[in-house]
Design an enzyme around this catalytic site. Structure first.
Site, PDB file in Angstrom:
ATOM      1  N   ASN A  25     -11.227 102.917  74.594  1.00 27.26           N
ATOM      2  CA  ASN A  25      -9.917 103.339  74.116  1.00 27.26           C
ATOM      3  C   ASN A  25      -9.252 104.390  74.995  1.00 27.26           C
ATOM      4  O   ASN A  25      -8.030 104.499  75.018  1.00 27.26           O
ATOM      5  CB  ASN A  25     -10.055 103.887  72.689  1.00 27.26           C
ATOM      6  N   TYR A  44       0.956 102.140  84.880  1.00 27.40           N
ATOM      7  CA  TYR A  44       0.421 101.906  83.534  1.00 27.40           C
ATOM      8  C   TYR A  44       0.480 100.428  83.181  1.00 27.40           C
ATOM      9  O   TYR A  44      -0.470  99.858  82.631  1.00 27.40           O
ATOM     10  CB  TYR A  44       1.213 102.726  82.518  1.00 27.40           C
ATOM     11  N   LYS A  49      -2.836  98.124  82.313  1.00 26.57           N
ATOM     12  CA  LYS A  49      -3.052  97.497  81.013  1.00 26.57           C
ATOM     13  C   LYS A  49      -3.048  95.970  81.102  1.00 26.57           C
ATOM     14  O   LYS A  49      -3.736  95.301  80.321  1.00 26.57           O
ATOM     15  CB  LYS A  49      -2.006  97.998  80.009  1.00 26.57           C
TER      16      LYS A  49
END
Length: 253
Positions: free
Chosen positions: A91, A157, A161
């Site tokens: 996470n 980012y 991801k």
């Protein structure tokens, strides 16, 4: 979910705050033993204290998960103290500055990719031998709305991801015959402490701003944690390789 999760050994990264904290508390509430991994020692220790005060069992391991020594320490703690690794929740993550490609520095690119993608890869690689030996395991990765589109974050980012999604799918295919399932949640806007240091006048933030009009309702960390718990449970026993948006329909707009 209570029966099949009870007593498992669970690693949650980024567990000192936000979604990770909510997940660690939720797993513990079902009777699981939790390794609380986070860069912030105060945050990790506080979550362990919360778990222990509620009658649960948890241990904190602090450090930068993009470093192999920290990954080894997290894995060893789960194996030596809790007997193995049944559930891994990758996470931990950091945000970028919403920069467009032409404005991304080498430092920003390398740091975001290292924390958001390389660290989950390293920790997964470390726990896999233990899951394979047990013939079972559940891995849940925190991807992002930015893993589904190009308009929810900056270049670094977004790339990181999207990489988490690819890693999730590869793991699902490679290890399904060995009893290991890997899925990912894709949070939309969630009330966490993750910081965005962006110059709103720069090209990237200026282009992205209109796309946040349809963001939808801001989720609470506990709502994301509930989906993580489900994907780690036997109730999701035939779910493998799923990339699940938890975003109030933002990805459907």
């Amino acid at each position: 979910m209570t029966a099949d999760l009870n007593g498992r050994s669970v690693i949650v990264t980024g567990a000192g705050s936000g979604i990770g904290r909510a997940a660690a508390l939720a797993f513990s509430g079902l009777g699981d033993r939790v390794v609380v991994a986070d860069l912030n020692a105060d945050g990790a220790d506080a979550v362990v204290k919360e778990i222990e005060q509620a009658g649960g069992t948890a241990l904190a391991v602090t450090g930068d998960l993009s470093e192999q020594a920290v990954v080894d320490r997290v894995t060893a703690t789960a194996v030596e103290q809790f007997g193995g690794v049944d559930v891994l929740v990758n996470n931990a993550g950091i945000m970028d500055s919403m920069s467009a490609v032409a404005d991304v520095s080498d430092h920003e690119w390398e740091r975001v990719l290292r924390v958001n993608l390389t660290a989950p890869f390293m920790l997964t690689r470390a726990v896999l031998p233990h899951m394979l030996a047990a013939g079972r395991g559940a891995i849940v990765n925190t991807a992002s709305e930015a893993s589904l589109r190009g308009s929810a974050a900056g270049a670094a980012y977004t790339a990181s991801k999207h990489g988490v999604v690819g890693l999730t799918k590869s793991l699902a295919v490679m290890y399904r015959r060995q009893g290991i399932r890997t899925n990912a949640v894709c949070p939309g806007g969630t009330a966490t402490a993750i910081a965005v240091d962006a110059d709103r006048t720069a090209h990237g933030p200026a282009v992205l701003a209109p796309h946040f009009v349809n963001l939808g309702r801001m989720a609470q960390p506990e709502e994301q944690a509930a989906v993580i718990l489900f994907l780690a449970s036997e109730a999701a026993g035939n779910i493998n390789g799923a990339i699940l948006p938890v975003d109030d329909g933002w990805s459907a707009v």
